[in-house]
Design an enzyme around this catalytic site. Structure first.
Site, mmCIF file in Angstrom:
data_model
loop_
_atom_site.group_PDB
_atom_site.id
_atom_site.type_symbol
_atom_site.label_atom_id
_atom_site.label_comp_id
_atom_site.label_asym_id
_atom_site.label_seq_id
_atom_site.Cartn_x
_atom_site.Cartn_y
_atom_site.Cartn_z
ATOM 1 N N ASP A 67 0.853 -1.193 0.000
ATOM 2 C CA ASP A 67 0.000 0.000 0.000
ATOM 3 C C ASP A 67 0.887 1.241 0.000
ATOM 4 O O ASP A 67 1.904 1.304 0.700
ATOM 5 C CB ASP A 67 -0.914 -0.015 1.232
ATOM 6 C CG ASP A 67 -2.076 0.957 1.100
ATOM 7 O OD1 ASP A 67 -3.230 0.483 1.008
ATOM 8 O OD2 ASP A 67 -1.839 2.187 1.070
ATOM 9 N N ILE A 68 0.490 2.242 -0.766
ATOM 10 C CA ILE A 68 1.282 3.472 -0.888
ATOM 11 C C ILE A 68 1.265 4.291 0.410
ATOM 12 O O ILE A 68 2.165 5.093 0.649
ATOM 13 C CB ILE A 68 0.743 4.314 -2.079
ATOM 14 C CG1 ILE A 68 1.820 5.230 -2.634
ATOM 15 C CG2 ILE A 68 -0.521 5.064 -1.720
ATOM 16 C CD1 ILE A 68 1.460 5.838 -3.980
ATOM 17 N N ASN B 96 -12.951 -3.338 2.706
ATOM 18 C CA ASN B 96 -13.920 -2.262 2.868
ATOM 19 C C ASN B 96 -14.922 -2.301 1.724
ATOM 20 O O ASN B 96 -14.550 -2.558 0.578
ATOM 21 C CB ASN B 96 -13.201 -0.907 2.861
ATOM 22 C CG ASN B 96 -12.228 -0.770 4.022
ATOM 23 O OD1 ASN B 96 -12.503 -1.249 5.118
ATOM 24 N ND2 ASN B 96 -11.099 -0.122 3.797
ATOM 25 N N VAL C 298 -11.185 2.685 -3.620
ATOM 26 C CA VAL C 298 -10.880 2.183 -4.968
ATOM 27 C C VAL C 298 -11.879 1.065 -5.273
ATOM 28 O O VAL C 298 -11.976 0.083 -4.517
ATOM 29 C CB VAL C 298 -9.430 1.649 -5.061
ATOM 30 C CG1 VAL C 298 -9.150 1.124 -6.473
ATOM 31 C CG2 VAL C 298 -8.422 2.749 -4.692
ATOM 32 N N HIS D 70 -10.357 -5.437 -2.965
ATOM 33 C CA HIS D 70 -8.989 -5.664 -2.481
ATOM 34 C C HIS D 70 -9.038 -6.029 -1.009
ATOM 35 O O HIS D 70 -9.878 -5.533 -0.252
ATOM 36 C CB HIS D 70 -8.118 -4.429 -2.690
ATOM 37 C CG HIS D 70 -8.754 -3.148 -2.248
ATOM 38 N ND1 HIS D 70 -9.688 -2.480 -3.010
ATOM 39 C CD2 HIS D 70 -8.607 -2.424 -1.116
ATOM 40 C CE1 HIS D 70 -10.080 -1.399 -2.373
ATOM 41 N NE2 HIS D 70 -9.453 -1.342 -1.210
ATOM 42 N N MET D 71 -8.118 -6.904 -0.645
ATOM 43 C CA MET D 71 -7.970 -7.300 0.750
ATOM 44 C C MET D 71 -6.744 -6.591 1.297
ATOM 45 O O MET D 71 -5.669 -6.670 0.708
ATOM 46 C CB MET D 71 -7.799 -8.814 0.811
ATOM 47 C CG MET D 71 -7.687 -9.379 2.188
ATOM 48 S SD MET D 71 -7.710 -11.192 2.104
ATOM 49 C CE MET D 71 -9.460 -11.509 1.894
ATOM 50 N N HIS D 72 -6.912 -5.864 2.407
ATOM 51 C CA HIS D 72 -5.768 -5.264 3.098
ATOM 52 C C HIS D 72 -5.186 -6.334 4.024
ATOM 53 O O HIS D 72 -5.922 -6.910 4.835
ATOM 54 C CB HIS D 72 -6.205 -4.096 3.984
ATOM 55 C CG HIS D 72 -6.805 -2.926 3.259
ATOM 56 N ND1 HIS D 72 -6.124 -1.754 3.029
ATOM 57 C CD2 HIS D 72 -8.044 -2.740 2.733
ATOM 58 C CE1 HIS D 72 -6.910 -0.899 2.391
ATOM 59 N NE2 HIS D 72 -8.084 -1.472 2.202
HETATM 60 P P1 5GP Z 1 -9.730 1.302 0.320
HETATM 61 O O1 5GP Z 1 -9.768 2.647 0.984
HETATM 62 O O2 5GP Z 1 -10.461 1.322 -1.011
HETATM 63 O O3 5GP Z 1 -10.156 0.153 1.183
HETATM 64 O O4 5GP Z 1 -8.197 1.021 0.020
HETATM 65 C C1 5GP Z 1 -7.520 1.585 -1.053
HETATM 66 C C2 5GP Z 1 -6.065 1.579 -0.705
HETATM 67 O O5 5GP Z 1 -5.326 1.874 -1.872
HETATM 68 C C3 5GP Z 1 -5.657 2.624 0.341
HETATM 69 O O6 5GP Z 1 -5.123 1.977 1.489
HETATM 70 C C4 5GP Z 1 -4.648 3.479 -0.383
HETATM 71 O O7 5GP Z 1 -3.572 3.896 0.442
HETATM 72 C C5 5GP Z 1 -4.173 2.583 -1.497
HETATM 73 N N1 5GP Z 1 -3.707 3.296 -2.682
HETATM 74 C C6 5GP Z 1 -4.292 4.371 -3.271
HETATM 75 N N2 5GP Z 1 -3.584 4.756 -4.347
HETATM 76 C C7 5GP Z 1 -2.538 3.892 -4.452
HETATM 77 C C8 5GP Z 1 -1.457 3.770 -5.392
HETATM 78 O O8 5GP Z 1 -1.316 4.522 -6.360
HETATM 79 N N3 5GP Z 1 -0.572 2.764 -5.165
HETATM 80 C C9 5GP Z 1 -0.685 1.896 -4.110
HETATM 81 N N4 5GP Z 1 0.255 0.957 -3.979
HETATM 82 N N5 5GP Z 1 -1.703 1.977 -3.214
HETATM 83 C C10 5GP Z 1 -2.622 2.967 -3.391
#
Ligand code: 5GP
Length: 114
Positions: free
Chosen positions: A30-31, A87, A96, A100-102
């Protein structure tokens, strides 16, 4: 479905720090990490939200969880413990729209989550 950020990562249009890949799944750091290890595990098939999973996707969803456990073992925190989070939609904190699984590890997690 419009190509999402994660489809672009799969297609190598956007760079990511990839830690695992097979025919069906990609995993990358994760970024904006929320733990010492914070990996996103995604299906290569674009599925927008958990609500869009179909019966034919069940093995694929199992593969996400299997990959999370495999990575946790390889990274050495499986026994100590870790958290996986998915989420769903706005109130669930999804930003996004490609499921996706964190995988979060390397620190003690709090409960309840925020
Ligand atoms: P969500 O909030 O949809 O559950 O998780 C999306 C995740 O994508 C976030 O934890 C966010 O930090 C990560 N993310 C967003 N943009 C990028 C990116 O460009 N590269 C990477 N590696 N992760 C990203």
């Amino acid at each position: 479905m419009e190509p999402t950020l994660f489809s672009k990562i799969i297609d190598r249009e956007i760079l990511a720090d990839i830690v695992y890949e097979d025919d069906e799944v990609l995993a990358f750091n994760d970024i904006d990490p929320k733990a010492p290890t914070h990996i996103l595990i995604i299906p290569k098939k674009p599925i927008a939200t958990l609500n869009d999973i179909e019966e034919g996707d069940l093995a694929l969803i199992g593969r996400l969880q299997y990959t999370a456990a495999k990575l946790a073992k390889e990274l050495g925190f499986a026994e100590e413990g870790y958290r996986v989070v998915m989420n769903c939609n706005e109130a669930g904190g999804q930003s996004v729209y490609h499921i996706h699984m964190h995988l979060l590890g390397g620190r003690r997690m709090q409960w309840p989550p925020g």
